[in-house]
Write an enzyme that holds these catalytic residues in place. Structure first.
Site, short mmCIF file in Angstrom:
data_model
loop_
_atom_site.label_atom_id
_atom_site.label_comp_id
_atom_site.label_asym_id
_atom_site.label_seq_id
_atom_site.Cartn_x
_atom_site.Cartn_y
_atom_site.Cartn_z
N LYS A 1 45.14 47.72 35.53
CA LYS A 1 46.07 48.64 36.21
C LYS A 1 47.48 48.07 36.20
CE LYS A 1 44.60 46.38 40.44
NZ LYS A 1 43.64 46.37 41.54
N TYR B 1 77.76 35.27 43.48
CA TYR B 1 78.04 36.18 44.60
C TYR B 1 78.06 35.44 45.93
CZ TYR B 1 77.51 40.50 41.88
OH TYR B 1 77.68 41.53 41.00
C1 LIG Z 1 43.01 45.17 41.53
C2 LIG Z 1 41.56 45.22 41.76
C3 LIG Z 1 40.71 44.25 41.23
C4 LIG Z 1 41.25 42.99 40.56
O1 LIG Z 1 41.66 42.11 41.58
P1 LIG Z 1 42.32 40.66 41.27
O2 LIG Z 1 42.56 40.10 42.62
O3 LIG Z 1 43.59 40.94 40.53
O4 LIG Z 1 41.36 39.89 40.46
C5 LIG Z 1 39.36 44.43 41.36
N1 LIG Z 1 38.85 45.49 42.03
C6 LIG Z 1 39.63 46.43 42.58
C7 LIG Z 1 39.02 47.57 43.30
C8 LIG Z 1 41.01 46.33 42.49
O5 LIG Z 1 41.79 47.25 43.05
#
Ligand SMILES: *Cc1c(COP(=O)(O)O)cnc(C)c1O
Length: 345
Positions: A36, A245
């Site tokens: 994702k 800045y």
């Molecule tokens: C993002 C996510 C993962 C992966 O988690 P990590 O901490 O990045 O390993 C797994 N399961 C779900 C439901 C998630 O939303």
């Protein structure tokens, strides 16, 4: 003509697949991948191709648009959409063929009303964020569903706390009442908790991309993202002169200041102002003054051999950068900007 970017992101495909293989071995051999947020900011298509070729068969995205973006790379039924469905997603879901994760009684009812088919289901075992919790749970609602992965998500897998065992126990209790092909609980950090947490499939994200949620991983997980930027200008300043800045840095000695072409618009966190480091000529050099949108300023005094136009490596060790910036390793990765010249090695 494609102008060259003065900001580079080198992505180590070998480290990516080695990290995944390590997590797979730790998982007792069936391991998916969360891809994702555009593969945690590194580029979902590039990531999916490499993990697919390494043998990964289960990919997790959050949105239907993210499923569409990778749908021609793997069989669509290998893509799970974590945020589930609304009525207006159904057409898209059917066209893409990715599998929704049903997260609420309403999503389950909708899926059934729209003709059903294979789905995943998310149970909420205590994160109280997304998924069917014990207060909404009844075995009736799952009747007639064709469930592939029955999953839940850990809230505090990166900590040694009782909540992990409580979630494990509740997941056992709820999931044992439902028929599904596979069960899945662990993210990256959850894999470390031991084989009780592995079930039929694990779902790491962060550690595939080089993130270290547990000290146990530090000698096995390698960084994937390497940042470098061009040195735009070098100048010599006197004691008492300000840099950047709001004059956030005042030179306490004669200082050779270099300006690098990377800034917070590239995801270089503003909170690394006065704290980050870069690497050039074998030296670790401090970032001085504020991080700007497109530039940072560094103290080059210790180097002899770095000049305008040279490339300088930006220190981006995820646990260390997270500690000094106050940003999570997840944020540091997913904020990496669009201006980088991305090169997979
Ligand atoms: C993002 C996510 C993962 C992966 O988690 P990590 O901490 O990045 O390993 C797994 N399961 C779900 C439901 C998630 O939303």
């Amino acid at each position: 003509m494609n102008p060259d970017s003065p900001t580079r992101l080198c992505l180590d495909g070998r480290a990516l697949t080695d990290n995944w293989r390590f997590l797979k071995t730790q998982s007792g051999l069936v391991c998916g991948a969360a891809v994702k947020a555009d593969g945690y900011g590194l580029g979902a298509r590039e990531v999916v191709m490499r993990l697919r070729d390494a043998g990964c068969r289960d990919f997790f995205v959050a949105h239907w648009g993210e499923a569409a973006a990778i749908a021609n790379l793997v069989p669509p039924e290998q893509i799970a959409v974590l945020n589930g469905i609304e009525a207006d997603d159904i057409g898209c879901a059917r066209a893409i063929g990715a599998i929704p994760v049903l997260n609420t009684p309403r999503q389950i009812a909708l899926w059934k009303a729209e003709g059903g088919g294979r789905a995943h289901v998310m149970l909420d075992s205590g994160i109280n964020r997304l998924g069917i919790g014990p207060e909404q749970f009844s075995t009736d609602m799952f009747r007639g569903l064709d469930i592939d992965v029955l999953m839940s998500h850990l809230a505090s897998a990166d900590e040694d706390v009782q909540q992990n065992e409580q979630q494990l126990a509740l997941f056992h209790k709820l999931s044992s009442q439902i028929v599904a092909r596979r069960r899945s609980l662990a993210n990256s950090a959850g894999i470390v908790l031991g084989s009780n947490y592995h079930f039929d499939l694990t779902r790491p994200g962060l550690s595939i991309y080089g993130g270290i949620p547990h000290k146990q991983y530090s000698s096995h997980i390698r960084p994937v993202a390497h940042l470098s930027a061009r040195l735009l200008q070098v100048r010599d300043l006197q004691t008492g002169e300000p840099v950047g800045y709001n004059s956030a840095h005042i030179c306490r000695k004669p200082t050779r200041v270099g300006t690098l072409s990377i800034g917070y618009a590239d995801g270089y966190a503003k909170s690394l102002s006065g704290k980050g480091t870069v690497l050039a000529d074998g030296c670790i050099l401090p970032v001085i003054g504020r991080v700007s949108m497109d530039m940072i300023t560094v103290d080059l005094t210790a180097t002899n051999d770095v000049g305008e136009g040279d490339w300088v490596d930006i220190a981006f060790d995820l646990p260390e950068a997270s500690r000094i910036s106050g940003r999570s390793q997840y944020e540091l990765l997913t904020n990496l900007g669009k201006r980088f010249d991305r090169r997979w090695m």
